[in-house]
Design a protein around this motif. Structure first.
Motif, PDB file in Angstrom:
ATOM      1  N   GLU A  75      64.511  35.730  42.495  1.00 35.37           N
ATOM      2  CA  GLU A  75      64.649  37.179  42.474  1.00 35.37           C
ATOM      3  C   GLU A  75      63.708  37.825  41.461  1.00 35.37           C
ATOM      4  O   GLU A  75      63.442  39.025  41.539  1.00 35.37           O
ATOM      5  CB  GLU A  75      66.100  37.544  42.178  1.00 35.37           C
ATOM      6  N   THR A  76      63.180  37.023  40.527  1.00 34.28           N
ATOM      7  CA  THR A  76      62.190  37.564  39.588  1.00 34.28           C
ATOM      8  C   THR A  76      60.834  37.804  40.247  1.00 34.28           C
ATOM      9  O   THR A  76      59.993  38.510  39.689  1.00 34.28           O
ATOM     10  CB  THR A  76      62.021  36.606  38.406  1.00 34.28           C
ATOM     11  N   CYS A  77      60.603  37.203  41.417  1.00 32.27           N
ATOM     12  CA  CYS A  77      59.308  37.343  42.096  1.00 32.27           C
ATOM     13  C   CYS A  77      59.231  38.628  42.916  1.00 32.27           C
ATOM     14  O   CYS A  77      58.126  39.061  43.271  1.00 32.27           O
ATOM     15  CB  CYS A  77      59.049  36.141  43.000  1.00 32.27           C
ATOM     16  N   SER A 109      55.165  39.420  46.960  1.00 34.48           N
ATOM     17  CA  SER A 109      55.982  38.511  46.153  1.00 34.48           C
ATOM     18  C   SER A 109      55.633  37.047  46.366  1.00 34.48           C
ATOM     19  O   SER A 109      56.044  36.189  45.576  1.00 34.48           O
ATOM     20  CB  SER A 109      57.468  38.725  46.486  1.00 34.48           C
TER      21      SER A 109
END
Length: 943
Positions: free
Chosen positions: A707-709, A738
């Motif tokens: 989810e950080t991407c 992403s």
């Protein structure tokens, strides 16, 4: 007021005295407690120290026993010296160092420790000569500025003895000659020399106000001239920070710097600028700096200054003492250019002490001894040391024996019929043959001299110099009996010897034997025999030679024809076997396709009929069927007009016309609002593999990681039919931006196992796509390490290797489960560092495991690793030879007998003859109807 103030002061003094008394009593009580505790602690410390002493003594005894078995264990010597120094056993320590120095050259650190210990011991013993002798030995191992500086400073302490000042000057002169040209450390020796002379100057200067006598003035002028000379000599040499020395000379000299000195200083400064880049590269490089020193040496060789070439070689060898090529290059330069006896022989001695396993260094040493007129006993002793050095090849012993025999042959005066030197030469030849037979063959399993070169040389010496053809013929008989009679060139060597120093009878005899025995080039020896008879023989001898050569050549031609026929038969059989394998493979492919076609056709037809029946029953697709329970069948309309269920994660949509059913409703992540299946967008997706099969809740854990991407659209883990996670999944983001960020997470560990993140590519459209492509060519800057303990980590391996160069990457090889294989790749910044690491690390023990280190040269991928589109079918063995999963335990076939009968080959008969054989399944499809599910069930139950 005064009385009251005095009373207050008295009261304050009394209070302070009381407080002081209280503090004293408290301190006394604390001291008593500390003394009591100190007694207890001292008892514990004495017990611990006694236990440590016992353990250390046991370890010392173990090391001494190990050295008694193998005296050449270098690390064992180092460990023993450390323990003895720790225990304070100075006399045993001196003995251990003495033994090690007799076998190995000691490093600068070991010598300085030894010298410092001996200096402390001689403070009580007034004997300084032992320390001087030890310093002399230390200066011979390596050219080290620190050792020379320590030597000179120690000698200053004895300058009060008779001749002490002259001895100090002599040592300083030798020091500046040996290391004064050292670009970075030579300046300290020059400065120490000048400080010593300045100290002498201060002792002979008259006190202020007194005019010195004539003798005192002459002595003063002589001392001043010494200091001037030292400044001039130092400023003529390129050294680091020589500008400060020039400024110091300007300040010290009363009449300024002479013009000649200034000109020499400028030339030296220019030379220093040329060398500055090499010195800077040495400063930033990590040991052993082999490549940097090689470049520096090549530069100095082009400049051609012998003194600077010598000091550069010495600096390089101090850090690369175990590199034989460096010693070879240095000794060749000294042998051919300088030719100074003491320097040449001492360097050769140091070379063989550092690299005793290198035969070439011993051979060069023997030649140098002979070249500089060493006595015969010295040469013999060095040769015996070479035999005990432990060479790594059998041929090395042959070459070292040849060097010794050449030396002995050059000592013989062959004008005399008999002499002591000639007898010694013959004895050495005889001993060399025995040594090759007994020692070398037993150790290596081979003679090392298959062509018997030593015996050939002996035979030539006997024939040429001693006129002893009888001995030469005996030697050649021995040569031929050692398996050399089949080679034409050996017979021709013998024939040439007989032709030169023998007689025609023995020449003819040798050629007749050669025609009979030679198997490699019989035509050649036959031609030589006929040529000889044309020149020397009679008609009868000519006829005999012709008959013998014809008979021999006819027999040889018959043998060659049989061998060619046998080879052709083998090649034909190999071609037939290859053709059979190819046909079997094609037949199995055809059979497999036919079987799959029959089953799939029947199933597809049945399912299409079911769809048509259901569609005809109602005019619209049914959302619910049954009695209203929750287990319903759900359908969606596709673009083709057929109805399929919404596929679960990881499920491949069936072909057109195939019915699939989802029990309990479709997953919401796979359905859009319009009711159509959602297609994966490869541009905004990544493929995750190498996950643990036991990973719980993979969707939530992967969402946390990725989810950080960027915003995630959905995550689709892939499950088996039984609901088990298969270890891989798809992650689709909202946008393709992403994807690059997600790819950066490749090899990141998830629950102790590295996950592989790769682009999402349709392999049907891109069959040649391969994510992980490792280089299969030789990588000279990378080393391959095998035999590592499984507990070895990446950080530990990097710590071991970083001392041999700059490490760019370390890759530990593991199984899919993450378990280490004991293999690793270490990438260095350049090839020289990798080569040095191989030299130093190969055979090293890590946690009891002996590792193997080599330059990385991965094997080329075999055909099975390539994509199916580029794989030729004729080059591979059919996988079905041992079944679909390889060779099983029982080798029993689990296929029903009824299917075996159908897969047998049947023959097609045309015009009364068998035209070809085809699989029975293929013929069955032409004559019989397709089998239904019930037919397959009956066949499987058939016994």
């Amino acid at each position: 007021m005064a009385a009251s103030s005095n009373a207050e002061q008295t009261q304050l003094q009394d209070m302070e005295e009381d407080d002081a008394g209280t503090e004293e009593r408290e301190m006394e009580s604390d001291e008593e407690e500390e003394v009591g505790m100190g007694v207890e602690n001292s008892d514990e410390e004495e017990e611990d120290s006694s236990e440590d002493e016992k353990e250390n003594e046991a370890e010392i005894q173990r090391l001494e026993e190990q050295l008694s078995i193998n005296a050449f264990d270098y690390n064992c010597h180092v460990d023993l010296i450390k323990l003895l120094k720790q225990e304070g056993e100075l006399f045993r320590l001196r003995k251990a160092r003495q033994k090690m120095s007799e076998l190995f050259p000691l490093t600068e650190e070991i010598w300085l420790d030894w010298l410092n210990d001996e200096i402390r011991l001689t403070e009580e013993e007034p004997n300084r000569e032992k320390v001087y002798e030890l310093f002399e030995r230390a200066t011979k191992d390596y050219i080290c500025p620190d050792i020379w500086l320590e030597y000179a400073q120690y000698s200053i302490g004895g300058m009060g003895s008779p001749g002490g000042i002259d001895k100090v000057r002599s040592i300083f002169e030798r020091a500046v000659t040996a290391v004064g040209l050292h670009m970075t450390k030579g300046q300290t020796v020059w400065e120490a020399y000048r400080e010593f002379e300045n100290a002498i100057l201060s002792t002979i200067q008259p006190p202020p106000g007194r005019i010195p006598s004539r003798e005192e003035q002459e002595l003063l002028n002589t001392q001043l001239e010494r200091i001037h000379t030292l400044f001039r000599r130092q400023l003529a040499i390129p050294l680091m920070e020589m500008e400060a020395t020039y400024a110091e000379y300007e300040e010290w000299s009363e009449h300024g710097v002479p013009e000649t000195v200034s000109n020499q200083y400028k030339k030296a400064l220019q030379q220093m600028e040329k060398c500055k880049s090499f010195e800077e590269s040495l400063l930033v490089a990590e040991p052993p700096k082999l490549a940097e020193y090689q470049a520096y040496i090549d530069f100095e060789l082009k400049e051609g200054d012998p003194a600077r070439i010598q000091i550069t070689f010495e600096r390089a060898l101090a850090e690369n003492c175990l590199v034989p090529d460096m010693w070879t290059k240095y000794t060749i330069y000294l042998d051919r250019q300088l030719k100074i006896k003491d320097l040449v022989l001492s360097t050769h001695e140091r070379a063989v002490r550092n690299c005793p396993w290198t035969m070439g260094l011993w051979k060069s040493y023997l030649l140098a001894l002979e070249r500089h007129g060493a006595d015969h006993q010295t040469v013999s002793d060095i040769f015996e040391k070479a035999l005990n050095a432990g060479f790594i090849q059998a041929t090395d012993y042959v070459e070292i024996w040849q060097a010794k025999l050449d030396y002995l042959r050059r000592r013989v005066d062959f004008s005399k019929e008999s002499s002591k030197e000639l007898e010694e030469l013959r004895a050495a030849f005889s001993r060399s043959l025995d040594y090759m037979k007994q020692d070398v063959e037993e150790r290596f399993g081979e003679s090392g001299d298959p062509s018997c070169m030593i015996m050939q040389i002996w035979a030539k010496i006997e024939a040429l110099h001693c006129k002893n053809m009888q001995k030469a013929r005996e030697l050649w008989d021995s040569i031929m009996t050692k398996g050399n009679a089949k080679y034409a060139n050996m017979w021709l060597e013998y024939y040439n010897l007989e032709r030169s120093y023998g007689d025609p009878v023995h020449c003819r005899k040798a050629l007749h034997r050669a025609v009979q025995c030679t198997s490699d080039y019989p035509e050649h020896v036959c031609e030589v025999l006929l040529t000889f008879e044309r020149v020397e023989g009679t008609l009868e001898e000519w006829d005999i030679a012709v008959q013998k050569t014809e008979t021999r050549l006819n027999r040889v031609n018959e043998q060659r024809a049989k061998a060619a026929e046998k080879e052709a038969n083998l090649a034909r059989q190999e071609e037939e076997r290859a053709e059979q394998r190819r046909k079997a493979k094609v037949d199995k492919k055809v059979q497999k396709k036919v079987q799959k076609g029959n089953v799939a056709g029947e199933k597809r037809k049945a399912e299409q009929d079911d769809y048509r029946n259901e569609w005809n029953q109602d005019s619209a697709p049914k959302r619910q069927r049954g009695n209203g329970d929750q287990n319903t069948e759900e359908y969606m309309e596709t673009e083709t007009g057929l109805f399929v269920r919404n596929a679960p994660p990881g499920y491949k949509h069936a072909p057109l016309g195939t019915k699939t059913v989802q029990q309990g409703g479709a997953a919401p992540a796979q359905r859009q609002n319009d009711g159509k299946p959602e297609l994966r967008n490869d541009e905004s997706s990544v493929f995750i593999s190498n996950l643990a099969y036991t990973l719980e809740q993979p969707e939530s854990k992967l969402r946390t990681v990725f989810e950080t991407c960027g915003p995630i659209k959905h995550i689709r883990p892939v499950f088996s039919n039984k609901g088990n996670f298969k270890g891989y999944c798809y992650v689709q983001f909202e946008t393709s931006v992403s994807v690059p960020e997600a790819l950066k997470l490749d090899r990141q560990e998830l629950e102790g196992r590295p996950m592989f993140v790769s682009p999402c590519v349709d392999k049907n459209r891109n069959p040649d796509f391969k994510v992980f492509k490792y280089n299969t060519s030789m990588e000279k800057h990378k080393i391959f390490i095998s035999g590592l303990p499984f507990t070895c980590t990446k950080e530990q391996l990097e710590e071991i290797c970083k001392g041999h160069g700059t490490i760019k990457d370390v890759r530990m090889v593991t199984y899919r489960s993450g378990k280490p294989k004991g293999l690793a790749y270490v990438e260095f910044s350049d090839e020289s560092q990798a080569s040095q690491a191989v030299l130093k690390l190969d055979g090293m023990e890590i946690e009891g495991n002996k590792i193997s280190v080599a330059i990385s040269n991965p094997p080329s991928r075999n055909m099975m690793d390539r994509p199916a589109s580029s794989r030729p079918s004729t080059d591979l063995m059919p996988r079905q030879v041992y079944g679909s999963r390889g060779k099983g335990r029982t080798q029993l076939s689990l296929l029903p007998r009824s299917l075996h009968r159908q897969s047998a080959l049947v023959s097609k008969v045309e015009n009364g003859t068998v035209a070809e054989q085809v699989p029975a399944t293929e013929s069955a499809t032409e004559e019989t109807r397709p089998l239904s599910n019930s037919d397959f069930a009956k066949m499987l139950l058939n016994k």
